[in-house]
Design an enzyme around this catalytic site. Sequence first.
Site, mmCIF file in Angstrom:
data_model
loop_
_atom_site.group_PDB
_atom_site.id
_atom_site.type_symbol
_atom_site.label_atom_id
_atom_site.label_comp_id
_atom_site.label_asym_id
_atom_site.label_seq_id
_atom_site.Cartn_x
_atom_site.Cartn_y
_atom_site.Cartn_z
ATOM 1 N N GLU A 68 -4.560 2.244 -3.005
ATOM 2 C CA GLU A 68 -5.820 2.724 -2.445
ATOM 3 C C GLU A 68 -5.651 3.815 -1.383
ATOM 4 O OE1 GLU A 68 -8.418 0.811 -0.018
ATOM 5 O OE2 GLU A 68 -6.957 0.453 1.553
ATOM 6 N N ASN A 69 -4.411 4.052 -0.945
ATOM 7 C CA ASN A 69 -4.141 5.139 0.007
ATOM 8 C C ASN A 69 -3.210 6.186 -0.578
ATOM 9 O OD1 ASN A 69 -5.475 4.365 2.644
ATOM 10 N ND2 ASN A 69 -4.271 2.523 2.286
ATOM 11 N N HIS A 92 -6.913 -8.026 -0.443
ATOM 12 C CA HIS A 92 -6.889 -6.883 0.470
ATOM 13 C C HIS A 92 -7.743 -7.238 1.680
ATOM 14 C CE1 HIS A 92 -5.886 -2.622 1.002
ATOM 15 N NE2 HIS A 92 -7.078 -2.498 1.578
ATOM 16 N N HIS A 124 -3.208 -4.274 2.831
ATOM 17 C CA HIS A 124 -4.113 -3.596 3.757
ATOM 18 C C HIS A 124 -3.516 -3.315 5.130
ATOM 19 C CE1 HIS A 124 -7.650 -2.133 5.816
ATOM 20 N NE2 HIS A 124 -7.589 -3.114 6.687
ATOM 21 N N ASP A 175 0.810 -1.224 0.000
ATOM 22 C CA ASP A 175 0.000 0.000 0.000
ATOM 23 C C ASP A 175 0.845 1.277 0.000
ATOM 24 O OD1 ASP A 175 -1.271 -2.320 1.190
ATOM 25 O OD2 ASP A 175 -2.990 -1.049 1.613
ATOM 26 N N ASN A 190 -10.533 -1.255 0.472
ATOM 27 C CA ASN A 190 -11.718 -0.725 1.140
ATOM 28 C C ASN A 190 -11.868 0.785 0.991
ATOM 29 O OD1 ASN A 190 -9.341 -0.958 2.924
ATOM 30 N ND2 ASN A 190 -10.614 0.047 4.449
ATOM 31 N N HIS A 191 -10.807 1.488 0.584
ATOM 32 C CA HIS A 191 -10.900 2.931 0.340
ATOM 33 C C HIS A 191 -11.036 3.248 -1.152
ATOM 34 C CE1 HIS A 191 -10.127 3.718 4.490
ATOM 35 N NE2 HIS A 191 -8.882 3.297 4.467
ATOM 36 N N HIS A 241 -0.444 -2.833 6.110
ATOM 37 C CA HIS A 241 0.697 -1.910 6.065
ATOM 38 C C HIS A 241 1.920 -2.428 6.829
ATOM 39 C CE1 HIS A 241 -1.711 1.970 4.932
ATOM 40 N NE2 HIS A 241 -2.260 0.880 4.409
#
Length: 257
Positions: A39-40, A150, A175, A8, A67-68, A177
């Site tokens: 996603e981040n 994820h 996810h 991520d 999820n983001h 991290h």
Amino acid sequence: MKIFCIGDVVGSAGCAFLRQKLPDFKRKNGIDLVICNGENSSSKNGISNRSCDYLFASGVDVITLGNHAFRRMQIFDYLDSKPYLIRPLNFSSPNVPGTGVCCVDMGRVRVTVMNLMGQEHISPTVDNPFLAADRALKEVDTNIIMVDFHAEATSEKRAMGFYLDGRVSAVFGTHTHVQTADEEVLTNGTGYITDLGMTGVIDSVLGVKKEIILRRFVDQLPEKFELAEGACRLSGAVFEIDEKSGRCLSVSRYELR
């Protein structure tokens, strides 16, 4: 072939560090394809058009999400127009933009990349990821299949690795991290690691300023998250895949500072 999968990417600092490190790493290690969870990557959580373009321009071939994925509404059109930007395929609504699977045609070989999201402690409303994988694999006609799972629970990730062992080339978790030290080639030839880790600021809690997270845990009150700044790391793993059989030959963890 060698496929580099990156954990991520968090915020502008993570994006900039990836651009600094990735080209030289690809050249020195003979990397054929790069898959990155983005996603981040936006400076305000989620992924934005700008951070998506930045990652592609930095040498990433496929961007996966989680999820983001839909935190920034501006990305909705990108999900429908960028074939190598994919989101978890097991979102339950049929109206969700984008797709959860893509195929990269590299000339001599084609590579399928699949994005799934877990249910345990992260998103219980998504469809069963195991059954979603079954359905998707019926439509895949490539030997090499890479799966970004994820998910939060290590047990769910580990179970997915065994569930898909022998049916895909690799399963790598994202996810949490935090990079795990359990990279291996499973019994039937699938490469596996529970979590690739994070690309972002080291002196942080998952990329967020540590002072904010400490106050949240100690005072148990809501806090507005702010991304940390400072020295970064890039975490990921290289999967060496046999082009003919699709079996994984080796998995190597990397942390670039």
